[in-house]
Design a protein around this motif. Structure first.
Motif, PDB file in Angstrom:
ATOM      1  N   ALA A  29      26.128   9.558  73.607  1.00 15.04           N
ATOM      2  CA  ALA A  29      25.601   9.644  72.248  1.00 15.04           C
ATOM      3  C   ALA A  29      24.157  10.106  72.264  1.00 15.04           C
ATOM      4  N   LEU A  30      23.759  10.755  71.171  1.00 13.44           N
ATOM      5  CA  LEU A  30      22.397  11.249  70.995  1.00 13.44           C
ATOM      6  C   LEU A  30      21.835  10.668  69.710  1.00 13.44           C
ATOM      7  N   GLY A  31      20.602  10.183  69.780  1.00 14.59           N
ATOM      8  CA  GLY A  31      19.963   9.590  68.612  1.00 14.59           C
ATOM      9  C   GLY A  31      18.861  10.472  68.061  1.00 14.59           C
ATOM     10  N   PHE A  32      18.832  10.611  66.731  1.00 17.12           N
ATOM     11  CA  PHE A  32      17.837  11.433  66.049  1.00 17.12           C
ATOM     12  C   PHE A  32      17.111  10.556  65.027  1.00 17.12           C
ATOM     13  N   ILE A  33      15.805  10.418  65.199  1.00 18.42           N
ATOM     14  CA  ILE A  33      15.021   9.504  64.373  1.00 18.42           C
ATOM     15  C   ILE A  33      14.578  10.220  63.103  1.00 18.42           C
ATOM     16  N   LEU A  34      15.117   9.773  61.977  1.00 18.03           N
ATOM     17  CA  LEU A  34      14.765  10.346  60.679  1.00 18.03           C
ATOM     18  C   LEU A  34      13.644   9.578  60.001  1.00 18.03           C
ATOM     19  N   ALA A  35      13.338   8.402  60.505  1.00 20.80           N
ATOM     20  CA  ALA A  35      12.247   7.585  59.963  1.00 20.80           C
ATOM     21  C   ALA A  35      10.907   8.051  60.521  1.00 20.80           C
ATOM     22  N   GLU A  36       9.838   7.561  59.923  1.00 19.05           N
ATOM     23  CA  GLU A  36       8.501   7.912  60.394  1.00 19.05           C
ATOM     24  C   GLU A  36       8.318   7.471  61.838  1.00 19.05           C
ATOM     25  N   SER A  37       7.944   8.414  62.696  1.00 18.57           N
ATOM     26  CA  SER A  37       7.862   8.161  64.128  1.00 18.57           C
ATOM     27  C   SER A  37       7.267   9.386  64.801  1.00 18.57           C
ATOM     28  N   PRO A  38       6.651   9.220  65.990  1.00 21.13           N
ATOM     29  CA  PRO A  38       6.226  10.399  66.755  1.00 21.13           C
ATOM     30  C   PRO A  38       7.413  11.287  67.139  1.00 21.13           C
ATOM     31  N   ALA A  61      22.080   8.825  63.443  1.00 19.76           N
ATOM     32  CA  ALA A  61      20.895   8.917  62.593  1.00 19.76           C
ATOM     33  C   ALA A  61      20.177   7.582  62.634  1.00 19.76           C
ATOM     34  N   VAL A  62      18.894   7.598  62.969  1.00 18.85           N
ATOM     35  CA  VAL A  62      18.107   6.369  63.068  1.00 18.85           C
ATOM     36  C   VAL A  62      17.168   6.291  61.866  1.00 18.85           C
ATOM     37  N   VAL A  63      17.294   5.207  61.090  1.00 24.18           N
ATOM     38  CA  VAL A  63      16.544   5.072  59.839  1.00 24.18           C
ATOM     39  C   VAL A  63      15.897   3.693  59.755  1.00 24.18           C
ATOM     40  N   VAL A  64      14.908   3.580  58.875  1.00 20.41           N
ATOM     41  CA  VAL A  64      14.238   2.307  58.618  1.00 20.41           C
ATOM     42  C   VAL A  64      14.149   2.110  57.108  1.00 20.41           C
ATOM     43  N   ASN A  65      14.833   1.105  56.612  1.00 18.17           N
ATOM     44  CA  ASN A  65      14.809   0.768  55.184  1.00 18.17           C
ATOM     45  C   ASN A  65      15.043   1.985  54.286  1.00 18.17           C
ATOM     46  N   PRO A  66      16.110   2.727  54.511  1.00 15.83           N
ATOM     47  CA  PRO A  66      16.361   3.901  53.672  1.00 15.83           C
ATOM     48  C   PRO A  66      16.816   3.507  52.269  1.00 15.83           C
TER      49      PRO A  66
END
Length: 219
Positions: A29-38, A61-66
């Protein structure tokens, strides 16, 4: 019968060459960070990064409080198989997503495990990561693994995993999958192929005792 091995996700993907390399060495699996991050990317970038991806490679898809509309946009993009939630989302949001859901629980101490009861029925999978102050995920540090050593449920292990400690983690714990990121990087979003390959090989070569492996939910 499913092969008795630990699945591998590489998170924080930002470069096409890293995606290609990770796929070629056999990650799951591959993770893609859509939340604020470097390591943040947008949907257009994910579309380019995953162009012509082989079948059976999961995209997360990696998210934080979407907001609910953000989740809908992710679902309708057709780019992802899973959504990984890293915030304080309400369980109902996880239940309503049409994609498989992963709920990250960031751990600094025993009290943080209270979130297991909150999310264990709404998420398809739980992921345990490291919390340092207000930072959750991407810390490059491991938490106290003894806190989850006795958990009898399927989970994904994250938090400072790399070539130097992945074997120790697998010996002490029994995760269904591992999530690696900062310990296989030269800098945020730029993977070190040597470290990535070494970590993947050590994970692939590890064989847990078959009688202790927790069955997946659909079995």
């Amino acid at each position: 019968m499913l092969e008795n091995r630990t699945m591998i996700k590489v998170c924080g993907m930002t470069r096409r060459e890293d995606v290609v390399y990770a796929v070629n060495i056999g990650v799951d699996a591959l993770g893609f960070i859509l939340a604020e991050s470097p390591r943040q990317v947008n949907l257009d970038q994910v579309r380019e990064l995953t162009y012509n991806l082989p079948p059976f490679i999961a995209r997360v898809a990696v998210v934080v409080n979407p907001e609910p509309e953000n989740v809908t946009e992710i679902e309708e993009s057709g780019l992802f198989d899973y959504i990984q939630f890293h915030g304080s989302e309400e369980p109902k949001l996880l239940e309503n997503t049409v994609l498989k859901s992963v709920k990250a629980i960031s751990i600094a101490g025993k009290k943080d495990l209270a979130a297991v009861e909150k999310y264990k029925e709404s998420a398809d999978y739980l992921l345990f990561d490291t919390k340092i102050g207000s930072q959750t995920g991407g810390t490059g540090e491991s938490f106290d693994w003894s806190l989850i050593n006795e958990l009898q449920l399927p989970y994904i292990l994250a938090g400072g995993l790399g070539a130097d400690n992945i074997e120790d983690a697998l010996k002490k714990l029994n995760p269904l999958a591992v999530d690696i990121n900062s310990q296989v990087e030269n800098e945020p979003g730029k993977k070190n192929h040597h470290l990535l390959k070494k970590t993947v090989e050590k994970t692939r070569n590890f064989r847990p005792k078959s009688e202790t492996k927790i069955k997946l939910k659909f079995i």
